[in-house]
Design a protein around this motif. Structure first.
Motif, short mmCIF file in Angstrom:
data_model
loop_
_atom_site.label_atom_id
_atom_site.label_comp_id
_atom_site.label_asym_id
_atom_site.label_seq_id
_atom_site.Cartn_x
_atom_site.Cartn_y
_atom_site.Cartn_z
N THR A 152 -27.82 -21.39 -12.22
CA THR A 152 -26.66 -21.38 -12.96
C THR A 152 -25.48 -22.37 -12.33
O THR A 152 -26.07 -22.94 -11.37
CB THR A 152 -26.09 -19.72 -12.72
N GLN A 161 -26.41 -22.05 -22.40
CA GLN A 161 -27.78 -22.17 -21.79
C GLN A 161 -28.25 -23.26 -22.35
O GLN A 161 -28.62 -23.80 -23.61
CB GLN A 161 -28.77 -21.11 -22.31
N MET A 186 -32.62 -21.56 -25.03
CA MET A 186 -31.85 -22.54 -24.78
C MET A 186 -31.16 -23.20 -25.93
O MET A 186 -32.01 -23.47 -27.14
CB MET A 186 -32.92 -23.78 -24.23
N LEU A 216 -28.47 -21.44 -16.93
CA LEU A 216 -28.59 -20.24 -17.59
C LEU A 216 -27.24 -19.48 -17.72
O LEU A 216 -26.92 -18.39 -18.24
CB LEU A 216 -29.41 -19.29 -17.21
N VAL A 230 -30.04 -13.62 -20.03
CA VAL A 230 -31.38 -14.23 -19.89
C VAL A 230 -32.46 -13.46 -20.60
O VAL A 230 -33.80 -13.69 -20.42
CB VAL A 230 -31.66 -14.43 -18.49
#
Ligand SMILES: O=C(O)CCC(=O)N[C@@H](CCC(=O)O)C(=O)O
Ligand SMILES: [Zn+2]
Length: 334
Positions: A152, A161, A186, A216, A230
């Motif tokens: 992160t 992301q 993503m 993330l 996530v």
């Protein structure tokens, strides 16, 4: 749950388990290798020939990815997730995790591909150990090799992301892997165009793995990660582990970027002209004076469509203080 499923607890307590190998109810072998390192091996009849390295905690204060790997391991140890892949779980910097800090003395993610030999201290030794663990894991011929190193970021981001894809001379970036990342949530991928000293650069360049650093969200302490979603990555990782991933080769709106320049801090005189709370992917106008350094070095934006990621004037001299990126196309993908 099997004791080895509690790798995170063991790691945070700095404990070595008495029993190093355990079998789940359906014959999956879990083997403790070292502090924060555990290998999962499916029964031979179920093994689909894929090797998956999942790392987090390379930066000790980036806890959402650590919690994600912890959940996956619990699922495997309880027999709820049934692996068909070999997996190596790694928590990168256990001592920094215990202290809730990015690193102690040296950033582990700047110590690969030869850099740990030029440094001393616990983090240089840990980078050497991580290289050895990855090398040994990826040493079996004829198997597919994939590494996700989960992170992160220090700051917020206009694109929440995203992934960074290492580079090696003569090797093309894979469209299939990008489609997989898109399916995992993503929103963008940064295609690197030179060698690097990060963990994924090592596994990509030296171990022939497909390898990605995944960003993330924003770094928060343990237990405070409700804001980091996530779920799509977690679903995809379970599918990859269980070998039932839906086939998909669509990039589906995935934004591609290329590195235009890395901003290297050369001296204590380095100055970056950005607000402290600037977000990753913030656009920068042509002509903007981004940074200044010793000997009248000036970083002026020349690129069309430039954006900045990872701006950090506090890094040690000689290291990357930010990356200037520009939009890219899918033309070079294999
Ligand atoms: O937020 C930041 O400035 C850094 C977040 C982070 O840890 N990113 C990784 C990226 C690694 C790569 O370039 O592949 C890092 O800086 O190590
Ligand atoms: Zn990180």
């Amino acid at each position: 749950m099997l004791a080895l499923g509690k790798l995170l607890e063991l790691t945070l307590a700095g404990r070595e388990p008495a029993q190093k190998i355990q079998l789940t109810v359906d014959g999956v072998q879990m083997r403790w290798l070292s502090d924060g390192a555990l290998e999962v091996r499916p029964p031979e009849a179920r093994d689909n020939g894929s090797d998956l390295l999942l790392s987090s905690g390379i930066h000790g204060n980036e806890t959402a990815p650590i919690e994600l790997l912890d959940r996956l391991l619990h699922g495997i140890a309880r027999g709820e997730i049934k692996p068909r892949t070999r997996i190596l779980f790694l928590f990168g910097n256990p001592e920094a995790m215990r202290r809730g800090e990015r690193y102690l003395e040296l950033d582990v993610n700047r110590l690969f591909n030869g850099r740990h030999e030029k440094n001393i201290g616990p983090e240089a030794m840990r980078a050497a150990e991580l290289e050895q663990l990855a090398r040994s894991f990826f040493s079996q011929p004829g198997r597919s090799r994939l590494h996700y190193d989960l992170h992160t970021a220090i700051r917020g981001s206009k694109i929440e992301q995203f992934a960074l894809y290492p580079w090696k001379e003569g090797r093309q970036h894979s469209r299939r892997e990008l489609a997989r990342l898109s399916a995992a949530g993503m929103q963008a991928v940064l295609l690197q165009n030179k060698t690097s000293i990060t963990f994924t650069a090592f596994t990509y360049e030296q171990l022939e793995a497909e390898a990605f650093t995944l960003e993330l969200g924003k770094a928060r302490p343990f237990g405070q990660n409700e804001g980091v979603d996530v779920s799509r990555l977690e679903t995809r990782l379970k599918q990859m582990i269980e070998g039932n991933e839906p086939e998909n080769d669509s990039l589906d709106g995935l934004q591609l970027f290329a590195v235009s320049r890395e901003v290297i801090k050369h001296s204590d005189a380095f100055l970056m002209h950005l607000p402290a709370d600037v977000e990753n992917f913030s656009p920068l106008d042509k002509g903007y004076l981004l940074a200044e350094d010793v000997a009248k070095t000036r970083w002026v934006i020349e690129e069309e469509g430039a954006r900045i990621i990872f701006p950090n004037p506090k890094v040690k001299n000689g290291l990357r203080a930010g990356i200037l990126i520009v939009p890219a196309t899918d033309a070079g993908l294999a």
